[in-house]
Design a protein around this motif. Structure first.
Motif, PDB file in Angstrom:
ATOM      1  N   UNK A  52       0.027   6.392  -4.402  1.00  0.00           N
ATOM      2  CA  UNK A  52      -0.644   6.954  -3.174  1.00  0.00           C
ATOM      3  C   UNK A  52      -1.830   7.917  -3.547  1.00  0.00           C
ATOM      4  N   UNK A  53      -1.549   8.654  -4.595  1.00  0.00           N
ATOM      5  CA  UNK A  53      -2.784   9.677  -5.034  1.00  0.00           C
ATOM      6  C   UNK A  53      -3.820   8.967  -5.486  1.00  0.00           C
ATOM      7  N   UNK A  54      -3.889   7.535  -5.839  1.00  0.00           N
ATOM      8  CA  UNK A  54      -5.191   7.041  -6.079  1.00  0.00           C
ATOM      9  C   UNK A  54      -6.064   6.630  -5.073  1.00  0.00           C
ATOM     10  N   UNK A  55      -5.609   6.787  -3.839  1.00  0.00           N
ATOM     11  CA  UNK A  55      -6.426   6.630  -2.724  1.00  0.00           C
ATOM     12  C   UNK A  55      -7.287   7.873  -2.426  1.00  0.00           C
ATOM     13  N   UNK A  75      -5.636   3.472   7.890  1.00  0.00           N
ATOM     14  CA  UNK A  75      -6.293   2.252   8.365  1.00  0.00           C
ATOM     15  C   UNK A  75      -6.351   1.294   7.384  1.00  0.00           C
ATOM     16  N   UNK A  76      -6.013   1.340   5.895  1.00  0.00           N
ATOM     17  CA  UNK A  76      -6.144   0.563   4.838  1.00  0.00           C
ATOM     18  C   UNK A  76      -5.169  -0.682   5.160  1.00  0.00           C
ATOM     19  N   UNK A  77      -5.473  -1.906   4.659  1.00  0.00           N
ATOM     20  CA  UNK A  77      -5.018  -2.914   4.716  1.00  0.00           C
ATOM     21  C   UNK A  77      -4.798  -3.474   6.244  1.00  0.00           C
ATOM     22  N   UNK A 132       0.754  -1.168  -0.010  1.00  0.00           N
ATOM     23  CA  UNK A 132      -0.033   0.008   0.075  1.00  0.00           C
ATOM     24  C   UNK A 132       1.080   1.000  -0.107  1.00  0.00           C
ATOM     25  N   UNK A 133       0.975   2.187  -1.076  1.00  0.00           N
ATOM     26  CA  UNK A 133       1.986   2.777  -1.158  1.00  0.00           C
ATOM     27  C   UNK A 133       1.852   4.145  -0.037  1.00  0.00           C
TER      28      UNK A 133
END
Length: 183
Positions: free
Chosen positions: A163-166, A174-176, A155-156
């Motif tokens: 990262x900019x895609x989140x 909290x991702x992943x 997860x970048x």
């Protein structure tokens, strides 16, 4: 037990169900050496020693066997089975370290032998699937020293490609299944 033996110059290298690393003559089956790593896996955590095999690296006369069990990656001399003292801390590294994350204690089990590319061993890991999960980063270690050479953040992180895609940057930590204590 699920182990894939490897054959190198007439010697078979493999692991046993008791987390022994063994070298035998391929033509006769005669044992050349055995290294018992089971002391790391006794008691209630014995199941964490599950292992799928070994990896081999050679440069000149230096020949090494790499084996992982639980959160550790071990480096053994392929000729003797003794730990290579110059690798990590007395022949092993703790895969809970060098994750680029503040928390230091995770459930991490590396039961695959890793893969060698030139002079690095590339390691993935098995993680908890709960909210306490470690980041599932892929890391490469120098086969001579055990020092981490690179890390791929699955997860970048901010500033890294992707990262900019989140869309929801506020909840990125909290991702992943990584938590920061926020609800």
């Amino acid at each position: 037990m699920q182990c894939q033996p490897i054959a190198i110059n007439g010697t078979l290298y493999f692991t046993t169900a008791n987390i022994n690393v063994v070298a035998v003559a391929g033509a006769t089956g005669k044992e050349r050496w055995r290294t018992d790593l089971s002391d790391y896996w006794k008691g209630e955590n014995a199941w964490a020693g599950t292992n799928r095999g070994v990896t081999y690296w050679k440069e000149g006369e230096d020949q090494r066997i790499f084996v992982s069990a639980g959160p550790n990656l071990f480096c053994l001399d392929a000729r003797t089975g003794k730990p290579v003292e110059s690798f990590g801390s007395q022949g092993k590294i703790d895969l809970q370290e060098d994750l680029d994350y503040d928390q230091k204690s995770f459930f991490i089990v590396s039961n695959t032998p890793g893969i060698i590319y030139k002079d690095v061993i590339i390691m993935g890991m098995r993680l908890s699937e709960g909210l306490d999960a470690a980041p599932g980063h892929v890391r490469a270690y120098d086969v001579r020293t055990g020092k981490r050479r690179w890390i791929f953040h699955t997860i970048p992180k901010p500033g890294e490609f992707g990262y900019d895609t989140w869309q929801d940057k506020r909840n990125f930590p909290s991702l992943g299944a990584l938590t920061t204590g926020r609800a």
